[in-house]
Every structure is written in C-alpha cells, then in structure tokens.
Write an enzyme that holds these catalytic residues in place. Structure first.
Site, PDB file in Angstrom:
ATOM      1  N   HIS A 136       0.838  -1.203   0.000  1.00 15.30           N
ATOM      2  CA  HIS A 136       0.000   0.000   0.000  1.00 15.30           C
ATOM      3  C   HIS A 136       0.876   1.257   0.000  1.00 15.30           C
ATOM      4  CE1 HIS A 136      -3.284   2.689   1.505  1.00 15.30           C
ATOM      5  NE2 HIS A 136      -2.279   3.253   2.144  1.00 15.30           N
ATOM      6  N   GLU A 137       1.886   1.276   0.858  1.00 17.30           N
ATOM      7  CA  GLU A 137       2.767   2.444   0.938  1.00 17.30           C
ATOM      8  C   GLU A 137       3.595   2.614  -0.330  1.00 17.30           C
ATOM      9  OE1 GLU A 137       2.483   4.692   3.117  1.00 17.30           O
ATOM     10  OE2 GLU A 137       1.096   3.564   4.371  1.00 17.30           O
ATOM     11  N   HIS A 140       1.551   4.443  -2.789  1.00 24.34           N
ATOM     12  CA  HIS A 140       1.560   5.901  -2.638  1.00 24.34           C
ATOM     13  C   HIS A 140       2.761   6.518  -3.356  1.00 24.34           C
ATOM     14  CE1 HIS A 140      -1.880   6.584  -0.130  1.00 24.34           C
ATOM     15  NE2 HIS A 140      -1.422   5.904   0.895  1.00 24.34           N
ATOM     16  N   GLU A 190      -6.156   6.914  -1.054  1.00 20.06           N
ATOM     17  CA  GLU A 190      -6.135   5.705  -0.220  1.00 20.06           C
ATOM     18  C   GLU A 190      -6.724   4.510  -0.973  1.00 20.06           C
ATOM     19  OE1 GLU A 190      -4.353   5.471   2.153  1.00 20.06           O
ATOM     20  OE2 GLU A 190      -4.405   7.162   3.507  1.00 20.06           O
TER      21      GLU A 190
END
Length: 250
Positions: A136-137, A140, A190
């Site tokens: 997930h990071e 980003h 997100e």
C-alpha cells in the site's frame, strides 16, 4: 506523475500564494523575510520531480538520525529483512526499508523509495499483513501521491516562513501550515493505494486474504479509539476499505 502546471501557471500560483499570505498576515511584502518566502514559493511550484525525490532522500537521512532505528540484528530488523526479501526494486523504484522503534501504529513511503515501518505496527500484524501495508505504501510512492505530498510540504514551508515574518496571526498561519503538511491522503489516494497493494500481493504470490485481514485489524482499532487509532483510520474509514479490498481480492 507529470506536472499539470504550465510555466506561467506555476509563477501565477506562486504570486497568488504570496498575495494571500501577505493579505492574511498584514505583512510588509518587501521585507527580507518575505522576499525569501516568495522565493521559496516560486521554487515550490517550479521544482521538478527529480528535485523532490532528492529532497525526500535528504529528509529521510535526517529522520533516520532522529528516530531510533532497529538494527538488522534486532528482532524487528531481522523480521523486516526476511519479509521484504526480493523487494529491492518495484517497477524501477529502488526501495530501502527500516524499522522505527515506536509504539505508534504507522508506516510511510517517500518519493525516493524509503519505506519506514513502525514497530507498533509490526506488533499487531503478521508477515503477510505487513506485506500488504508495505505494498500500500509503495503504491503511494509509485502513483505519485507521496511526491505531491512532498510538493505540498514545500508550499507549506514557504507559508510558514511568511507567517513568522509577521507579528499578526503568525501562530495561526503556522498552525494551519503544519496541519496542511500533516494532512492525510485523500479518499481517492487511499483507495488507489489499497488497489495497488492488492495487486502487489497477487504479483508477488503473497497470502491475498492478509490484505483484508490487515485492514480489519485497523478497523477494530478504529472502533476502540473513536476512529483515531492510526494514519489508516480515516479518509475513508478502515471498514469501508476492508470491504473494498475483499471485493478486489476475488
């Protein structure tokens, strides 16, 4: 992520920022401090992606000095090394991983590929759940979200310098600038990073159900803390994100 401003648009944005700050702070626009502030503002909107990545790398070097970093011999450091084997490069982005020894449930990624995981997060997640959070990071970073956040930090830095040069409402302006820098990612950011994390799990053949279970754990924390348990708690709530991840994992 490519820039959407033209050169003239960038300069106009800087001038608008300068004018608004001066109006709000009732500052002398030609003071030494304000000349420096508008210079910073112009740099903020004209800085290249490469400049931002370089700045984020320098920032992380300083952050690593100021935080307690787990050694590779520490149980947290060893665990992170083991669960990130084979993840030195993500589609051209060179990654580096470290653990910050903190009870905070947190993790983040910067545009230069620095991934930092807090020991508090590691305490509540199994390895595959952590892999999803890491994916997930990385999302980003790869999707340009963290790059835009770094650019925002430049703008807020210029705003803070302007505020400090004024005797009126300086504290309020600095407070607003700090909140702006520390603001969470948007709902769309997100969702996009979650989707990236799911594909990251699939691509690396990790345990896919762990993506949903990771978010369910955060949702449980949200319930017990009124929705303020971690950076994953809002925009949108963890339960909504867990439901979406479940659907995307099929």
């Amino acid at each position: 992520m490519p820039h959407i401003f033209t050169t003239s648009g960038k300069l106009l944005s800087a001038l608008i920022l300068f004018a608004c700050l001066v109006a709000n702070a009732h500052a002398n626009p030609f003071s030494k401090e304000n000349i420096g502030a508008i210079s910073d503002a112009v740099k903020a909107v004209t800085v290249t992606d490469a400049d931002l990545k370089d700045a984020s790398a320098q920032m992380m070097a300083e952050m690593d000095k100021k935080n307690k970093v787990a050694s590779v011999k520490d149980k947290y450091g060893k665990r992170l090394v083991n669960l990130t084997k084979g993840l030195a490069n993500e589609d051209g982005l060179q990654l580096n991983f470290k653990v910050y020894m903190s009870d905070e449930v947190n993790a983040f990624a910067t545009p230069d590929g620095s991934i930092r995981v807090f020991s508090g997060l590691m305490d509540i997640m199994n390895d595959d759940e952590l892999r999803f959070i890491i994916g997930h990071e990385i999302g980003h970073a790869k999707l340009g979200h963290s790059l835009n956040r770094t650019r925002t930090a430049y703008m807020a830095s210029a705003a803070a310098k302007m505020a400090k040069s004024s005797k009126m409402e300086a504290k309020t302006l600095v407070d607003l600038g700090e909140k702006f820098v520390n603001a969470q990612y948007s709902q769309s950011n997100e969702f996009e990073a979650d989707a990236y994390g799911v594909e990251f799990m699939k691509r690396n053949k990790y345990n896919l159900p762990a993506a949903e279970s990771a978010m369910r754990k955060l949702a449980e924390m949200d319930q017990g803390s009124g929705g303020a348990s971690s950076i994953f708690s809002t925009h949108p709530d963890s339960k909504t994100r867990a439901d979406r991840i479940k659907a995307q994992s099929k």
